[in-house]
Design a protein around this motif. Structure first.
Motif, mmCIF file in Angstrom:
data_model
loop_
_atom_site.group_PDB
_atom_site.id
_atom_site.type_symbol
_atom_site.label_atom_id
_atom_site.label_comp_id
_atom_site.label_asym_id
_atom_site.label_seq_id
_atom_site.Cartn_x
_atom_site.Cartn_y
_atom_site.Cartn_z
ATOM 1 N N PHE A 50 0.736 -1.201 0.182
ATOM 2 C CA PHE A 50 -0.027 -0.118 0.148
ATOM 3 C C PHE A 50 0.913 1.276 0.017
ATOM 4 O O PHE A 50 0.537 2.025 -0.674
ATOM 5 C CB PHE A 50 -0.805 0.054 1.429
ATOM 6 C CG PHE A 50 -2.144 -1.062 1.404
ATOM 7 C CD1 PHE A 50 -2.505 -1.683 0.264
ATOM 8 C CD2 PHE A 50 -2.848 -1.279 2.621
ATOM 9 C CE1 PHE A 50 -3.565 -2.436 -0.016
ATOM 10 C CE2 PHE A 50 -3.748 -2.257 2.474
ATOM 11 C CZ PHE A 50 -3.954 -2.760 1.264
ATOM 12 N N TYR A 51 1.782 1.188 0.949
ATOM 13 C CA TYR A 51 2.670 2.390 1.063
ATOM 14 C C TYR A 51 3.428 2.661 -0.305
ATOM 15 O O TYR A 51 3.498 3.940 -0.799
ATOM 16 C CB TYR A 51 3.895 2.411 1.849
ATOM 17 C CG TYR A 51 3.377 2.109 3.332
ATOM 18 C CD1 TYR A 51 2.040 2.463 3.777
ATOM 19 C CD2 TYR A 51 4.430 1.823 4.307
ATOM 20 C CE1 TYR A 51 2.015 2.222 5.246
ATOM 21 C CE2 TYR A 51 4.163 1.495 5.742
ATOM 22 C CZ TYR A 51 3.006 1.872 6.081
ATOM 23 O OH TYR A 51 2.363 1.696 7.506
ATOM 24 N N GLN A 52 3.698 1.747 -1.149
ATOM 25 C CA GLN A 52 4.662 1.909 -2.496
ATOM 26 C C GLN A 52 3.586 2.537 -3.368
ATOM 27 O O GLN A 52 3.929 3.462 -4.166
ATOM 28 C CB GLN A 52 4.791 0.749 -2.780
ATOM 29 C CG GLN A 52 5.901 -0.178 -2.418
ATOM 30 C CD GLN A 52 7.356 0.499 -2.215
ATOM 31 O OE1 GLN A 52 7.497 1.477 -2.986
ATOM 32 N NE2 GLN A 52 8.289 0.348 -1.474
ATOM 33 N N GLN A 53 2.235 2.034 -3.309
ATOM 34 C CA GLN A 53 1.256 2.519 -4.142
ATOM 35 C C GLN A 53 0.872 3.864 -4.196
ATOM 36 O O GLN A 53 0.627 4.755 -5.069
ATOM 37 C CB GLN A 53 -0.109 1.879 -4.216
ATOM 38 C CG GLN A 53 -0.259 0.404 -4.709
ATOM 39 C CD GLN A 53 -1.296 -0.531 -4.472
ATOM 40 O OE1 GLN A 53 -2.071 -0.172 -3.352
ATOM 41 N NE2 GLN A 53 -1.415 -1.675 -4.796
ATOM 42 N N HIS A 54 0.984 4.522 -2.733
ATOM 43 C CA HIS A 54 0.575 5.779 -2.709
ATOM 44 C C HIS A 54 1.661 6.764 -2.062
ATOM 45 O O HIS A 54 1.385 8.006 -1.857
ATOM 46 C CB HIS A 54 -0.642 5.640 -1.557
ATOM 47 C CG HIS A 54 -1.758 4.796 -1.852
ATOM 48 N ND1 HIS A 54 -2.505 5.468 -2.688
ATOM 49 C CD2 HIS A 54 -2.159 3.694 -1.602
ATOM 50 C CE1 HIS A 54 -3.655 4.277 -2.969
ATOM 51 N NE2 HIS A 54 -3.246 3.240 -2.135
ATOM 52 N N ASN A 55 2.798 6.425 -1.946
ATOM 53 C CA ASN A 55 3.848 7.174 -1.871
ATOM 54 C C ASN A 55 3.920 8.572 -2.433
ATOM 55 O O ASN A 55 3.616 8.540 -3.834
ATOM 56 C CB ASN A 55 5.123 6.777 -2.038
ATOM 57 C CG ASN A 55 6.349 7.200 -1.143
ATOM 58 O OD1 ASN A 55 6.082 8.093 -0.349
ATOM 59 N ND2 ASN A 55 7.485 6.637 -1.139
ATOM 60 N N HIS A 56 3.830 9.703 -1.771
ATOM 61 C CA HIS A 56 4.021 11.254 -2.151
ATOM 62 C C HIS A 56 2.511 11.686 -2.783
ATOM 63 O O HIS A 56 2.631 12.758 -3.245
ATOM 64 C CB HIS A 56 4.990 11.398 -3.488
ATOM 65 C CG HIS A 56 6.394 10.906 -3.067
ATOM 66 N ND1 HIS A 56 7.184 11.759 -2.097
ATOM 67 C CD2 HIS A 56 7.279 9.904 -3.434
ATOM 68 C CE1 HIS A 56 8.282 11.223 -1.973
ATOM 69 N NE2 HIS A 56 8.282 10.149 -2.540
ATOM 70 N N THR A 57 1.554 10.787 -2.455
ATOM 71 C CA THR A 57 0.000 11.436 -3.006
ATOM 72 C C THR A 57 -0.511 11.912 -1.685
ATOM 73 O O THR A 57 -0.043 11.581 -0.522
ATOM 74 C CB THR A 57 -0.702 10.357 -3.638
ATOM 75 O OG1 THR A 57 -1.127 9.399 -2.353
ATOM 76 C CG2 THR A 57 -0.080 9.656 -4.703
ATOM 77 N N LEU A 58 -1.394 12.597 -1.768
ATOM 78 C CA LEU A 58 -2.332 13.126 -0.694
ATOM 79 C C LEU A 58 -2.779 12.196 0.390
ATOM 80 O O LEU A 58 -2.913 12.273 1.476
ATOM 81 C CB LEU A 58 -3.487 14.003 -1.129
ATOM 82 C CG LEU A 58 -3.252 15.671 -1.060
ATOM 83 C CD1 LEU A 58 -4.385 16.184 -1.441
ATOM 84 C CD2 LEU A 58 -2.550 16.160 0.005
#
Ligand SMILES: [Mg+2]
Length: 231
Positions: A50-58
């Motif tokens: 999950f972290y990889q998918q959403h890194n740097h997004t709001l």
């Protein structure tokens, strides 16, 4: 000579990232494993994906989002561990110095508004900042040039007279794309992890926050000399 507005990141810059590491890498996997009746290793793997998918997004910075996604109250988890929130070395010494020298300071964080409030309840940064903004309020994280455009509409500033201090390279890249040229990073954002090598970092880096003021004054002097030469 006009002094730059100093724009500070919060977590990993003014505050020790060890707290956030503890929440996201230890406490959340533990609580997630209990909630979903799986092993700690399985939880770590699921969360890592999950972290990889959403890194740097709001989303990545939103406790509301994570609470729904992983069915663990992430904000409560942070409150349960709030005694671990701590400033980085030299934080208040620097902020006092800047106040005495008359610098304007802004706090620009990707933490969501609830996360910002939690940190401020524990570490009283408020008296030192004329502007405090969560990227949640802007609608884009600091990595995006849109963040800076919207920020400027809300609080006018000249990027030529702004300096951004942030431990995340992608944030500094976003600020650079917008036109901020004075960019500083942090050698050791988390006291729980080894310091990064200054020569591996793409921006000038400081360890103790008290190293910042001499750097700012040098950059003002250089700019002054440049202006004299080009006048
Ligand atoms: Mg940071």
């Amino acid at each position: 000579m006009q002094k730059p507005i100093l724009m500070f990141d919060m977590d990993g810059t003014l505050l020790d990232l060890a707290f956030d590491d503890l929440i996201w890498n230890t406490r959340l996997p533990e609580r997630h494993a209990e909630t979903h009746q799986c092993t700690l290793e399985e939880s770590k793997e699921i969360l890592h994906t999950f972290y990889q998918q959403h890194n740097h997004t709001l989303c990545w910075y939103s406790s509301k989002y994570w609470t729904e996604k992983v069915e663990v109250d992430v904000l409560k988890l942070q409150y349960d561990n709030q005694e671990k929130i701590a400033p980085r070395p030299g934080c208040f010494e620097l902020l006092e110095q800047l106040k005495q020298h008359g610098y304007r300071c802004w706090l620009l964080t990707n933490a969501d508004q609830a996360g910002l409030q939690l940190k401020l309840e524990n570490i009283d940064l408020s008296p030192y900042f004329e502007v405090m903004i969560s990227s949640e309020e802007i609608g884009y994280s600091k990595e995006f040039v849109e963040f800076w455009e919207i920020l400027q509409q809300k609080h006018d500033f000249d990027p030529q007279y702004a300096m951004m201090i942030d431990d995340t390279e992608k944030v500094l890249q976003g600020a650079e794309k917008f036109g901020i040229t004075q960019l500083i990073t942090i050698v050791q954002p988390s006291s729980g992890r080894a310091a990064r090598q200054a020569h591996d970092l793409n921006y000038p880096a400081i360890q103790n926050l008290t190293e910042l003021l001499p750097l700012i004054e040098t950059s003002i002097t250089i700019q002054k000399e440049f202006n004299v030469k080009t006048a």
